[in-house]
Design a protein around this motif. Structure first.
Motif, PDB file in Angstrom:
ATOM      1  N   ASP A 225       0.826  -1.209   0.000  1.00  0.00           N
ATOM      2  CA  ASP A 225       0.000   0.000   0.000  1.00  0.00           C
ATOM      3  C   ASP A 225       0.856   1.253   0.000  1.00  0.00           C
ATOM      4  N   TRP A 228       2.033   1.738  -3.515  1.00  0.00           N
ATOM      5  CA  TRP A 228       0.916   2.025  -4.416  1.00  0.00           C
ATOM      6  C   TRP A 228       0.412   3.461  -4.272  1.00  0.00           C
ATOM      7  N   THR A 229       0.479   3.998  -3.062  1.00  0.00           N
ATOM      8  CA  THR A 229      -0.117   5.308  -2.788  1.00  0.00           C
ATOM      9  C   THR A 229       0.907   6.414  -2.551  1.00  0.00           C
ATOM     10  N   ARG A 234       5.892   6.621  -7.271  1.00  0.00           N
ATOM     11  CA  ARG A 234       4.962   6.705  -8.404  1.00  0.00           C
ATOM     12  C   ARG A 234       5.437   5.909  -9.610  1.00  0.00           C
ATOM     13  N   ARG A 237       4.740   2.269  -9.161  1.00  0.00           N
ATOM     14  CA  ARG A 237       3.322   1.983  -9.401  1.00  0.00           C
ATOM     15  C   ARG A 237       3.012   1.996 -10.894  1.00  0.00           C
ATOM     16  N   ASP A 238       3.613   2.921 -11.628  1.00  0.00           N
ATOM     17  CA  ASP A 238       3.375   2.978 -13.075  1.00  0.00           C
ATOM     18  C   ASP A 238       3.705   1.651 -13.739  1.00  0.00           C
ATOM     19  N   LEU A 240       3.770  -1.342 -12.023  1.00  0.00           N
ATOM     20  CA  LEU A 240       2.965  -2.393 -11.412  1.00  0.00           C
ATOM     21  C   LEU A 240       1.524  -2.396 -11.907  1.00  0.00           C
ATOM     22  N   GLU A 241       0.937  -1.201 -12.021  1.00  0.00           N
ATOM     23  CA  GLU A 241      -0.517  -1.092 -12.196  1.00  0.00           C
ATOM     24  C   GLU A 241      -1.069  -1.818 -13.426  1.00  0.00           C
ATOM     25  N   PRO A 242      -0.376  -1.815 -14.579  1.00  0.00           N
ATOM     26  CA  PRO A 242      -0.938  -2.547 -15.720  1.00  0.00           C
ATOM     27  C   PRO A 242      -0.868  -4.068 -15.567  1.00  0.00           C
ATOM     28  N   GLU A 245      -3.113  -6.322  -9.634  1.00  0.00           N
ATOM     29  CA  GLU A 245      -4.048  -5.592  -8.776  1.00  0.00           C
ATOM     30  C   GLU A 245      -3.405  -5.353  -7.408  1.00  0.00           C
ATOM     31  N   LEU A 246      -3.849  -4.287  -6.734  1.00  0.00           N
ATOM     32  CA  LEU A 246      -3.301  -3.985  -5.410  1.00  0.00           C
ATOM     33  C   LEU A 246      -3.555  -5.143  -4.441  1.00  0.00           C
TER      34      LEU A 246
END
Length: 341
Positions: A225, A228-229, A234, A237-238, A240-242, A245-246
């Motif tokens: 978390d 991710w936040t 950032r 996360r860029d 990881l996100e594609p 899922e968190l």
């Protein structure tokens, strides 16, 4: 007005921290995290191994064949890490030892991610007050940096397995240093962790009975978390996100989630001290608050200091002075502090 300026200062500091960073590929790399795992092709398989690691009390234990060769010279301690990586410099651990002249207490400091220097002011302050200070280099930092890298991108990254390996390496290195301090005759061992270093210090305190006090600065429970936040992660996360899922990232990095060890951190012979920043954009206050509640529900009684500053501005007066004095009082006191709401 002042706090608006403080928020802008923190944002400028965060932007400077992004210089030289770039997005990198999402990789499972399970065999790094879980030696012997072999070829793991799915996130679900990775998460199943992570669940096993959370349930395994020996996951963060030193290996039985640990190399105990320590070299000490002119205030420095050098020893081999018990995890071997492809970066030769990273496989040798360095710690700066600032002696106090007393064997009553020693404190091991775990710095923040991408730290550029050790803090001699902190070391000298506590050594003059009877506490020997050991400032350890975490993986891929300082003397252990990867050649050609501009930041410690191998310690925290979208490579799920390497991140677990790096945090686990930091924990094993820290525990090995603690063994050495105990053999040297130090009676009480404390650990202090800053930001990412607080996860390392917390994991050590949860697992190592030799640690009697732990101070966690700018901390939370779930590393997933936080990444991710958080403002500082950032770019991770860029990547990881594609791909994930968190909820799956939380499971995959479950072995690094301090909330999973809340009952161990609540052991009766461990005193906890926490310093949080109410305006933190790197470790969000909501995440820290959730972790504090989990600790209290487990029976822990942490002494909590909350300051009205940001993640980076904690290092500025008057906040750093308040934090330092709070840490001094915590290390000097005997027994657990009263529970705070």
């Amino acid at each position: 007005m002042y706090h608006s300026w403080l928020d802008r200062w923190d944002e400028r500091r965060a932007r400077r921290g992004e210089e030289g960073k770039k997005t990198t590929d999402f990789i499972l790399d399970a065999d790094r995290a879980f030696p012997g795992a072999g070829k793991i092709a799915s996130i679900e398989e990775f998460c199943a191994l992570a669940d096993q690691a959370v349930a395994n009390p020996a996951f963060f234990d030193e290996p039985s064949d640990s190399d105990q060769h320590f070299e000490r010279k002119e205030g420095w301690l050098k020893f081999p890490s018990d995890i071997a990586t492809e970066i030769a410099a990273n496989n040798v651990v360095w710690a700066k030892i600032t002696e106090s002249g007393s064997f009553d207490q020693a404190m091991v400091i775990f710095h923040h991610w991408n730290a550029s220097a050790r803090n001699s002011q902190i070391a000298n302050f506590f050594s003059r007050r009877g506490i020997t200070v050991a400032e350890i280099a975490m993986p891929y930092h300082f003397e252990r940096s990867r050649p050609g890298s501009v930041h410690a991108d191998y310690m925290l990254s979208p490579n799920l397995g390497r991140t677990i390996q790096s945090i686990r390496q930091a924990v094993l290195d820290g525990r090995k240093l603690i063994r050495w301090l105990k053999k040297e005759g130090y009676r009480e061992i404390s650990v202090v962790g800053m930001s990412l270093g607080s996860w390392v210090a917390g994991l050590i305190a949860a697992r190592d009975q030799a640690v009697s006090k732990a101070s966690l600065f700018l901390t939370a429970g779930s590393l997933a978390d936080m990444v991710w936040t958080g403002r500082a992660t950032r770019l991770i996360r860029d990547s990881l996100e594609p791909e994930i899922e968190l909820s799956d990232l939380r499971r995959a990095w479950g072995p690094l989630n301090l909330e999973n060890y809340a009952h161990s951190l609540a052991r009766p012979d461990l005193d906890l001290h926490v310093v949080l920043a109410k305006r933190d954009k790197v470790v969000l206050p909501a995440l820290s608050k959730g972790f504090m509640q989990r600790l209290k529900h487990a029976g822990a009684r942490p002494h909590i200091l909350e300051l009205n500053c940001g993640h980076y501005s904690l290092g500025m007066p008057p906040y750093i002075l308040s934090a330092g004095l709070s840490l001094k009082r915590f290390l000097s006191c005997a027994g657990k502090p009263a529970l705070r709401s």
